[in-house]
Design a protein around this motif. Structure first.
Motif, PDB file in Angstrom:
ATOM      1  N   GLY A   1       0.777  -1.227   0.000  1.00 31.14           N
ATOM      2  CA  GLY A   1       0.000   0.000   0.000  1.00 31.14           C
ATOM      3  C   GLY A   1       0.811   1.280   0.000  1.00 31.14           C
ATOM      4  N   LEU A   2       2.131   1.204  -0.249  1.00 30.25           N
ATOM      5  CA  LEU A   2       2.951   2.409  -0.276  1.00 30.25           C
ATOM      6  C   LEU A   2       2.680   3.234  -1.525  1.00 30.25           C
ATOM      7  CD1 LEU A   2       6.423   1.085   0.958  1.00 30.25           C
ATOM      8  CD2 LEU A   2       4.496   1.951   2.301  1.00 30.25           C
ATOM      9  N   ASP A   3       2.849   4.542  -1.405  1.00 31.70           N
ATOM     10  CA  ASP A   3       2.695   5.395  -2.577  1.00 31.70           C
ATOM     11  C   ASP A   3       3.911   5.222  -3.489  1.00 31.70           C
ATOM     12  OD1 ASP A   3       4.761   6.833  -1.391  1.00 31.70           O
ATOM     13  OD2 ASP A   3       3.483   8.504  -0.774  1.00 31.70           O
ATOM     14  N   LEU A   4       3.904   5.936  -4.624  1.00 32.52           N
ATOM     15  CA  LEU A   4       4.937   5.712  -5.633  1.00 32.52           C
ATOM     16  C   LEU A   4       6.333   6.034  -5.101  1.00 32.52           C
ATOM     17  CD1 LEU A   4       4.451   4.648  -8.497  1.00 32.52           C
ATOM     18  CD2 LEU A   4       4.848   6.962  -9.336  1.00 32.52           C
ATOM     19  N   ALA A   5       6.455   7.157  -4.393  1.00 38.28           N
ATOM     20  CA  ALA A   5       7.759   7.517  -3.820  1.00 38.28           C
ATOM     21  C   ALA A   5       8.184   6.496  -2.770  1.00 38.28           C
ATOM     22  CB  ALA A   5       7.700   8.913  -3.212  1.00 38.28           C
ATOM     23  N   GLY A   6       7.237   5.987  -2.008  1.00 33.42           N
ATOM     24  CA  GLY A   6       7.538   4.963  -1.012  1.00 33.42           C
ATOM     25  C   GLY A   6       7.988   3.665  -1.647  1.00 33.42           C
ATOM     26  N   GLN A   7       7.388   3.323  -2.796  1.00 32.89           N
ATOM     27  CA  GLN A   7       7.811   2.115  -3.510  1.00 32.89           C
ATOM     28  C   GLN A   7       9.265   2.246  -3.967  1.00 32.89           C
ATOM     29  OE1 GLN A   7       4.953   1.218  -6.670  1.00 32.89           O
ATOM     30  NE2 GLN A   7       3.290   1.891  -5.340  1.00 32.89           N
ATOM     31  N   ALA A   8       9.601   3.417  -4.502  1.00 36.90           N
ATOM     32  CA  ALA A   8      10.979   3.640  -4.938  1.00 36.90           C
ATOM     33  C   ALA A   8      11.941   3.579  -3.757  1.00 36.90           C
ATOM     34  CB  ALA A   8      11.092   4.987  -5.647  1.00 36.90           C
ATOM     35  N   SER A   9      11.559   4.165  -2.633  1.00 36.42           N
ATOM     36  CA  SER A   9      12.435   4.178  -1.463  1.00 36.42           C
ATOM     37  C   SER A   9      12.670   2.777  -0.913  1.00 36.42           C
ATOM     38  CB  SER A   9      11.835   5.076  -0.372  1.00 36.42           C
ATOM     39  OG  SER A   9      11.809   6.423  -0.788  1.00 36.42           O
ATOM     40  N   LEU A  10      11.609   1.963  -0.824  1.00 40.35           N
ATOM     41  CA  LEU A  10      11.781   0.610  -0.303  1.00 40.35           C
ATOM     42  C   LEU A  10      12.690  -0.212  -1.208  1.00 40.35           C
ATOM     43  CD1 LEU A  10       9.202  -1.636   1.414  1.00 40.35           C
ATOM     44  CD2 LEU A  10      10.603  -2.597  -0.421  1.00 40.35           C
ATOM     45  N   ALA A  11      12.480  -0.114  -2.542  1.00 39.95           N
ATOM     46  CA  ALA A  11      13.332  -0.859  -3.472  1.00 39.95           C
ATOM     47  C   ALA A  11      14.772  -0.346  -3.413  1.00 39.95           C
ATOM     48  CB  ALA A  11      12.780  -0.735  -4.894  1.00 39.95           C
ATOM     49  N   ASP A  12      14.937   0.958  -3.263  1.00 45.19           N
ATOM     50  CA  ASP A  12      16.272   1.542  -3.113  1.00 45.19           C
ATOM     51  C   ASP A  12      16.995   0.957  -1.900  1.00 45.19           C
ATOM     52  OD1 ASP A  12      18.340   3.797  -3.402  1.00 45.19           O
ATOM     53  OD2 ASP A  12      17.497   4.233  -1.425  1.00 45.19           O
ATOM     54  N   GLN A  13      16.299   0.859  -0.773  1.00 38.31           N
ATOM     55  CA  GLN A  13      16.904   0.297   0.433  1.00 38.31           C
ATOM     56  C   GLN A  13      17.262  -1.170   0.250  1.00 38.31           C
ATOM     57  OE1 GLN A  13      14.203   1.137   3.693  1.00 38.31           O
ATOM     58  NE2 GLN A  13      13.945   3.252   2.983  1.00 38.31           N
ATOM     59  N   ALA A  14      16.382  -1.932  -0.450  1.00 39.93           N
ATOM     60  CA  ALA A  14      16.647  -3.357  -0.665  1.00 39.93           C
ATOM     61  C   ALA A  14      17.899  -3.559  -1.512  1.00 39.93           C
ATOM     62  CB  ALA A  14      15.438  -4.015  -1.321  1.00 39.93           C
ATOM     63  N   VAL A  15      18.041  -2.766  -2.566  1.00 40.43           N
ATOM     64  CA  VAL A  15      19.201  -2.908  -3.448  1.00 40.43           C
ATOM     65  C   VAL A  15      20.474  -2.467  -2.723  1.00 40.43           C
ATOM     66  CG1 VAL A  15      20.256  -2.148  -5.609  1.00 40.43           C
ATOM     67  CG2 VAL A  15      17.808  -2.649  -5.532  1.00 40.43           C
ATOM     68  N   TYR A  16      20.397  -1.347  -1.995  1.00 41.57           N
ATOM     69  CA  TYR A  16      21.594  -0.878  -1.284  1.00 41.57           C
ATOM     70  C   TYR A  16      22.017  -1.872  -0.202  1.00 41.57           C
ATOM     71  CZ  TYR A  16      25.008   2.072   0.982  1.00 41.57           C
ATOM     72  OH  TYR A  16      26.181   2.561   1.487  1.00 41.57           O
ATOM     73  N   ALA A  17      21.057  -2.444   0.506  1.00 40.45           N
ATOM     74  CA  ALA A  17      21.379  -3.429   1.543  1.00 40.45           C
ATOM     75  C   ALA A  17      22.091  -4.638   0.956  1.00 40.45           C
ATOM     76  CB  ALA A  17      20.107  -3.859   2.263  1.00 40.45           C
ATOM     77  N   GLN A  18      21.754  -4.997  -0.262  1.00 41.19           N
ATOM     78  CA  GLN A  18      22.356  -6.167  -0.894  1.00 41.19           C
ATOM     79  C   GLN A  18      23.713  -5.864  -1.516  1.00 41.19           C
ATOM     80  OE1 GLN A  18      20.993  -9.195  -0.773  1.00 41.19           O
ATOM     81  NE2 GLN A  18      22.624 -10.181  -1.947  1.00 41.19           N
ATOM     82  N   HIS A  19      23.871  -4.680  -2.128  1.00 38.12           N
ATOM     83  CA  HIS A  19      25.071  -4.407  -2.936  1.00 38.12           C
ATOM     84  C   HIS A  19      25.894  -3.219  -2.443  1.00 38.12           C
ATOM     85  CE1 HIS A  19      23.877  -7.407  -5.879  1.00 38.12           C
ATOM     86  NE2 HIS A  19      22.665  -6.883  -5.915  1.00 38.12           N
ATOM     87  N   ARG A  20      25.401  -2.488  -1.438  1.00 42.59           N
ATOM     88  CA  ARG A  20      26.156  -1.382  -0.834  1.00 42.59           C
ATOM     89  C   ARG A  20      26.654  -0.366  -1.859  1.00 42.59           C
ATOM     90  NH1 ARG A  20      24.223  -1.771   3.899  1.00 42.59           N
ATOM     91  NH2 ARG A  20      25.847  -0.293   4.619  1.00 42.59           N
ATOM     92  N   GLY A  21      25.865  -0.125  -2.892  1.00 42.71           N
ATOM     93  CA  GLY A  21      26.206   0.875  -3.887  1.00 42.71           C
ATOM     94  C   GLY A  21      27.061   0.380  -5.039  1.00 42.71           C
ATOM     95  N   ALA A  22      27.535  -0.863  -4.972  1.00 36.68           N
ATOM     96  CA  ALA A  22      28.364  -1.393  -6.057  1.00 36.68           C
ATOM     97  C   ALA A  22      27.529  -1.668  -7.309  1.00 36.68           C
ATOM     98  CB  ALA A  22      29.069  -2.667  -5.609  1.00 36.68           C
ATOM     99  N   LEU A  23      26.256  -2.015  -7.129  1.00 37.81           N
ATOM    100  CA  LEU A  23      25.321  -2.212  -8.227  1.00 37.81           C
ATOM    101  C   LEU A  23      24.064  -1.411  -7.938  1.00 37.81           C
ATOM    102  CD1 LEU A  23      25.465  -6.091  -8.874  1.00 37.81           C
ATOM    103  CD2 LEU A  23      26.584  -4.289 -10.203  1.00 37.81           C
ATOM    104  N   TYR A  24      23.440  -0.896  -8.992  1.00 36.72           N
ATOM    105  CA  TYR A  24      22.205  -0.142  -8.828  1.00 36.72           C
ATOM    106  C   TYR A  24      21.360  -0.310 -10.089  1.00 36.72           C
ATOM    107  CZ  TYR A  24      25.469   3.091 -11.096  1.00 36.72           C
ATOM    108  OH  TYR A  24      26.423   3.645 -11.907  1.00 36.72           O
ATOM    109  N   ALA A  25      20.128   0.163 -10.022  1.00 41.10           N
ATOM    110  CA  ALA A  25      19.196  -0.032 -11.129  1.00 41.10           C
ATOM    111  C   ALA A  25      18.475   1.264 -11.452  1.00 41.10           C
ATOM    112  CB  ALA A  25      18.179  -1.115 -10.780  1.00 41.10           C
ATOM    113  N   SER A  26      18.311   1.532 -12.736  1.00 43.44           N
ATOM    114  CA  SER A  26      17.554   2.692 -13.204  1.00 43.44           C
ATOM    115  C   SER A  26      16.101   2.274 -13.415  1.00 43.44           C
ATOM    116  CB  SER A  26      18.139   3.218 -14.513  1.00 43.44           C
ATOM    117  OG  SER A  26      19.469   3.659 -14.325  1.00 43.44           O
ATOM    118  N   VAL A  27      15.173   3.074 -12.911  1.00 46.47           N
ATOM    119  CA  VAL A  27      13.757   2.718 -12.980  1.00 46.47           C
ATOM    120  C   VAL A  27      12.927   3.962 -13.265  1.00 46.47           C
ATOM    121  CG1 VAL A  27      11.797   1.668 -11.775  1.00 46.47           C
ATOM    122  CG2 VAL A  27      14.101   0.858 -11.308  1.00 46.47           C
ATOM    123  N   LEU A  28      11.918   3.801 -14.129  1.00 45.96           N
ATOM    124  CA  LEU A  28      10.871   4.810 -14.300  1.00 45.96           C
ATOM    125  C   LEU A  28       9.584   4.217 -13.755  1.00 45.96           C
ATOM    126  CD1 LEU A  28       9.893   7.534 -15.444  1.00 45.96           C
ATOM    127  CD2 LEU A  28       9.460   6.362 -17.617  1.00 45.96           C
TER     128      LEU A  28
END
Length: 395
Positions: free
Chosen positions: A229-256
């Motif tokens: 039920g998160l809004d669009l910005a919240g969805q981006a933030s949660l996915a951002d945290q998941a990716v950073y937790a896994q790769h610590r900035g070494a890998l990232y993803a571009s999303v629209l």
């Protein structure tokens, strides 16, 4: 109607690998059909592959074949009568606008009236729905879609997709990925509720399995956030945290990320990287510019901001990954500079589900047939809007 309901019940009860047998028996009983063949579109959308435990029939092209004519037009096609004998009929198999394949059959000419063809098409629609359900339990239909072997990364990416096209009263949408059998980082996802369409286009950093695993993490993180039920910005933030937790900035993803209000055409957007969007309104094509925000997972706890725009009935939106708009010709001209707009204008009369393939064919011409050196993803959305209270009630 009762007879058709009986066919649906039999299809639902059938073992996954016997769906074609059940449909064939129903067609024989009702229309004296003599032979039936089911073909599904391959992952590249270039051929129609026969469905069989031991395929003997050769694939037929999506373009320049009788089967492909029914598949492209999404209407029954009866081959011209060349000599006395039964008629050959080709019927599209699709589910909510997602084109799966074609059912071909031979039947007496007396069984080819418009009413008969409409009845046959109903059976094809029921068959299409059951194929999608059956894919949970059998590989038969997925195997039929392969013109060649998929890489493991491509297998993972195709498994993530919701479909290749979808149609609702308010919009229609189609998408395609290339190279279809070796895609690794690009992906798209959508979800439709009674009030909103959420669309995400992802470009995972890296090559091969590394990119595929990253994109899987991003897509499933966004789904988890959306379903929470998160809004669009919240969805981006949660996915951002998941990716950073896994790769610590070494890998990232571009999303629209885009969220459409089906009643009003208002759109919320979060631009977190490289996928870009163009709009065809009337005869004019223009890029839609957003404020670029950081890709998901680049830094810890990035905050994302939602932007807004509006779409109008008749608008066509096209979204492309950097493998499309940054792809250069031999002369060094990038496809997104002018050629993409020309392609979008040239194909304005095509339905949305056919536009991505047409644009990617133009991209190959732009590159003078030089193979793609990056993933290429195109999504096309036609916006109709809600024109009446009837549409509101149906959604």
């Amino acid at each position: 109607m009762d007879r058709f309901a009986a066919v649906e019940r039999e299809l639902r009860k059938a073992a996954p690998h016997l769906l074609l047998d059940v449909a064939t028996e129903a067609l024989r009983e009702r229309y004296d059909v003599e032979s039936v063949e089911l073909r599904l579109a391959d992952y590249g959308m270039t051929t129609l592959q026969v469905v069989s435990e031991a395929p003997l029939a050769e694939p037929v092209p999506v373009h320049d074949s009788p089967q492909g004519r029914a598949f492209g037009a999404q209407e029954p096609y009866v081959e011209p009568f060349a000599e006395p004998g039964p008629a050959t009929v080709h019927l599209p198999v699709s589910v909510r606008g997602d084109r799966l394949g074609v059912l071909s059959l031979t039947a007496p000419r007396t069984s080819c009236s418009p009413d008969d063809l409409a009845g046959m098409q109903q059976i094809c629609e029921a068959l299409g729905h059951e194929i999608l359900v059956a894919e949970r339990d059998t590989d038969l239909y997925r195997l039929a879609r392969r013109a060649t072997r998929l890489t493991l990364a491509a297998e993972m990416q195709w498994q993530l997709l919701p479909g290749r096209s979808v149609t609702r009263p308010e919009f229609s949408m189609g998408a395609h990925l290339e190279p279809a059998y070796a895609i690794f980082g690009d992906n798209f996802d959508w979800s439709v509720s009674a009030h909103h369409l959420t669309l995400t286009v992802t470009n995972g950093m890296g090559k091969g399995m590394e990119a595929a695993l990253l994109t899987n993490l991003v897509v499933n993180s966004l789904r988890n956030a959306r379903r929470a039920g998160l809004d669009l910005a919240g969805q981006a933030s949660l996915a951002d945290q998941a990716v950073y937790a896994q790769h610590r900035g070494a890998l990232y993803a571009s999303v629209l990320l885009l969220r459409f209000d089906l009643a009003t055409g208002e759109v919320e957007a979060v631009d977190a990287g490289s996928p870009r969007m163009w709009r065809l309104r009337g005869r004019g094509v223009e890029p839609i510019e957003f404020d670029a925000q950081l890709p998901l997972g680049m830094f810890e706890e990035t905050e994302y901001v939602t932007e807004r725009l509006a779409v109008e009935p008749g608008d066509r939106l096209l979204i492309g990954s950097d493998g499309v708009y940054d792809s250069a010709s031999k002369a060094g001209e990038r496809y997104g500079e002018r050629a993409l707009a020309r392609s979008l204008s040239a194909h304005r009369l095509l339905p949305s589900e056919q536009v991505p393939l047409a644009v990617l064919r133009d991209l190959r011409d732009h590159r003078s047939a030089v193979p793609l050196d990056d993933d290429a993803l195109v999504v096309c959305l036609d916006w109709f809007g809600r024109g009446s209270s009837t549409d509101d009630a149906s959604a």
